[in-house]
Design a protein around this motif. Structure first.
Motif, PDB file in Angstrom:
ATOM      1  N   GLU A 119      21.099 -65.650  26.541  1.00 35.48           N
ATOM      2  CA  GLU A 119      20.684 -64.653  27.532  1.00 35.48           C
ATOM      3  C   GLU A 119      19.289 -64.917  28.120  1.00 35.48           C
ATOM      4  N   ASN A 120      18.436 -65.623  27.376  1.00 36.27           N
ATOM      5  CA  ASN A 120      17.031 -65.710  27.799  1.00 36.27           C
ATOM      6  C   ASN A 120      16.541 -67.117  28.132  1.00 36.27           C
ATOM      7  N   THR A 121      17.395 -68.127  27.996  1.00 33.76           N
ATOM      8  CA  THR A 121      16.951 -69.490  28.304  1.00 33.76           C
ATOM      9  C   THR A 121      17.994 -70.199  29.169  1.00 33.76           C
ATOM     10  N   ASN A 122      17.595 -71.324  29.719  1.00 33.49           N
ATOM     11  CA  ASN A 122      18.481 -72.104  30.580  1.00 33.49           C
ATOM     12  C   ASN A 122      18.671 -73.502  30.003  1.00 33.49           C
ATOM     13  N   SER A 123      19.627 -74.237  30.575  1.00 30.46           N
ATOM     14  CA  SER A 123      19.865 -75.617  30.139  1.00 30.46           C
ATOM     15  C   SER A 123      18.584 -76.437  30.285  1.00 30.46           C
ATOM     16  N   GLY A 124      18.308 -77.255  29.281  1.00 32.83           N
ATOM     17  CA  GLY A 124      17.111 -78.086  29.300  1.00 32.83           C
ATOM     18  C   GLY A 124      15.888 -77.429  28.679  1.00 32.83           C
ATOM     19  N   ASP A 125      15.953 -76.119  28.415  1.00 34.94           N
ATOM     20  CA  ASP A 125      14.810 -75.423  27.799  1.00 34.94           C
ATOM     21  C   ASP A 125      14.665 -75.809  26.327  1.00 34.94           C
TER      22      ASP A 125
END
Length: 373
Positions: free
Chosen positions: A352-358
């Motif tokens: 819910e709080n991060t994106n791909s690559g984070d």
């Protein structure tokens, strides 16, 4: 209601047919209470407090005996440990002056770590061949015995001072706070068997969850008694951090975070910790929130918050509620059973709080006694 209708003669049996004995039964207690009420209350309250102090005395004596017996049985000390343990128990730490609060956290951290290092060195002097695992156990048992000794001394001092001065207002706050102190002291006394056996305690639920995530990963020491592992989840880089188990330690997560941030860009931090439940709340309930979930004297929390703020990293937390006793005694099945539930919430939080690559740092906070990785 008309208060003027009271017949005081009848009330106090003072009519013509008054029985002198009945008068004495009424009047003497009133006179005694008026002139000696506070002192009578002092005696009654003193009895209750004496019982509490007696129990505290038993707890400190018992914890000291358990510590000395453990050292004799497991460490083969070069000399009789009793005298040295007595000296350790009376060690004190003078906190830095805080009139100018600038830099106070670093000063407090310096004093606390100085005490920890000094204690470790002197435990090693008892038995130079002692393993790291045993050293951590003895250090924890020493902290428990030392805390119980300090609690007993403070409560006994306050009680004797109040008694010496016949000061009821001074003894009243002691009576009010004693049940809370006894709860803490009993929890510490009951914690001894779990730490002696190297078993997980309720506070270890955070390290247990992160340790489970670490199992298939390669680990490295990243700070004093603190372990780091790296893995991936749905195209995110996960940095897993916990105290080095299965010894009894909480590690140094702030130092580890500083080291990790110096080499990597972290986009979110998730902290998992035990938290004290409120009265009426069920044990092992889970709650999510924001901010650094970590207890202690506050120095680790301060540095984690400072690093997160400086680098604009959001900090999320998940806590598992429990009582004081549950937090430092053998982990209950109820709390342990929540591990998988918390783990699924961690992954939901990442989704819910991060994106791909984070990159996400997950910290298992708490005493990692009996919890490997």
């Amino acid at each position: 209601m008309n208060f003027t209708n009271f017949d005081f003669d009848q009330l106090f049996s003072m009519g013509d047919d008054t029985n002198p004995l009945m008068m004495l039964i009424w009047i003497i207690p009133i006179i005694l209470f008026v002139f000696y009420g506070q002192r009578i209350q002092l005696y009654v309250t003193s009895g209750e407090i004496k019982k509490g102090i007696g129990k505290l005395d038993e707890y400190r004596t018992e914890s000291k005996k358990e510590l000395i017996d453990y050292i004799k049985k497991n460490l083969n000390p070069k000399e009789e440990p009793g005298k040295k343990i007595d000296k350790f128990l009376d060690y004190f730490t003078i906190m830095p002056v805080d009139m100018d609060p600038n830099g106070i956290v670093d000063k407090v951290q310096h004093m606390v770590r100085l005490r920890e290092d000094y204690t470790r060195n002197h435990i090693q002097s008892l038995s130079p061949e002692i393993s790291e695992l045993e050293l951590n156990k003895v250090q924890t048992l020493l902290e428990i015995a030392s805390s119980l000794q300090m609690i007993y001394k403070i409560i006994n001092h306050m009680f004797l001072t109040a008694k010496k001065q016949n000061n009821y207002p001074l003894i009243l706050p002691l009576q009010m706070v004693l049940p809370f102190i006894m709860e803490q002291a009993e929890a510490m006394k009951d914690a001894i068997p779990a730490f002696k056996a190297g078993q997980p305690v309720g506070d270890g639920i955070g390290p247990m969850i992160v340790g489970k995530m670490m199992l298939p990963c390669e680990k490295e020491i990243v700070a004093f008694q603190t372990i780091l592992a790296k893995t991936e989840y749905k195209e995110r880089n996960l940095f897993l951090l916990k105290a080095e188990g299965p010894g009894s330690t909480v590690g140094r997560p702030a130092d580890a975070l500083k080291e990790i941030i110096s080499k990597n860009k972290i986009d979110a931090i998730i902290m998992i910790d035990a938290a004290l439940k409120m009265e009426g709340e069920d044990s092992a309930t889970i709650a999510q929130g924001f901010g650094a979930a970590i207890g202690g004297i506050g120095t680790e929390k301060f540095h984690i918050e400072e690093i997160a703020t400086t680098n604009n990293i959001p900090v999320f937390s998940i806590v598992i509620k429990q009582s004081v006793k549950e937090a430092i005694t053998l982990m209950t099945k109820e709390i342990a059973d929540q591990a998988d539930n918390v783990l699924s919430q961690v992954y939901e939080m990442i989704d819910e709080n991060t994106n791909s690559g984070d990159s996400v740092l997950i910290i298992g906070v708490g005493n990692t006694s009996g919890v490997p990785q």
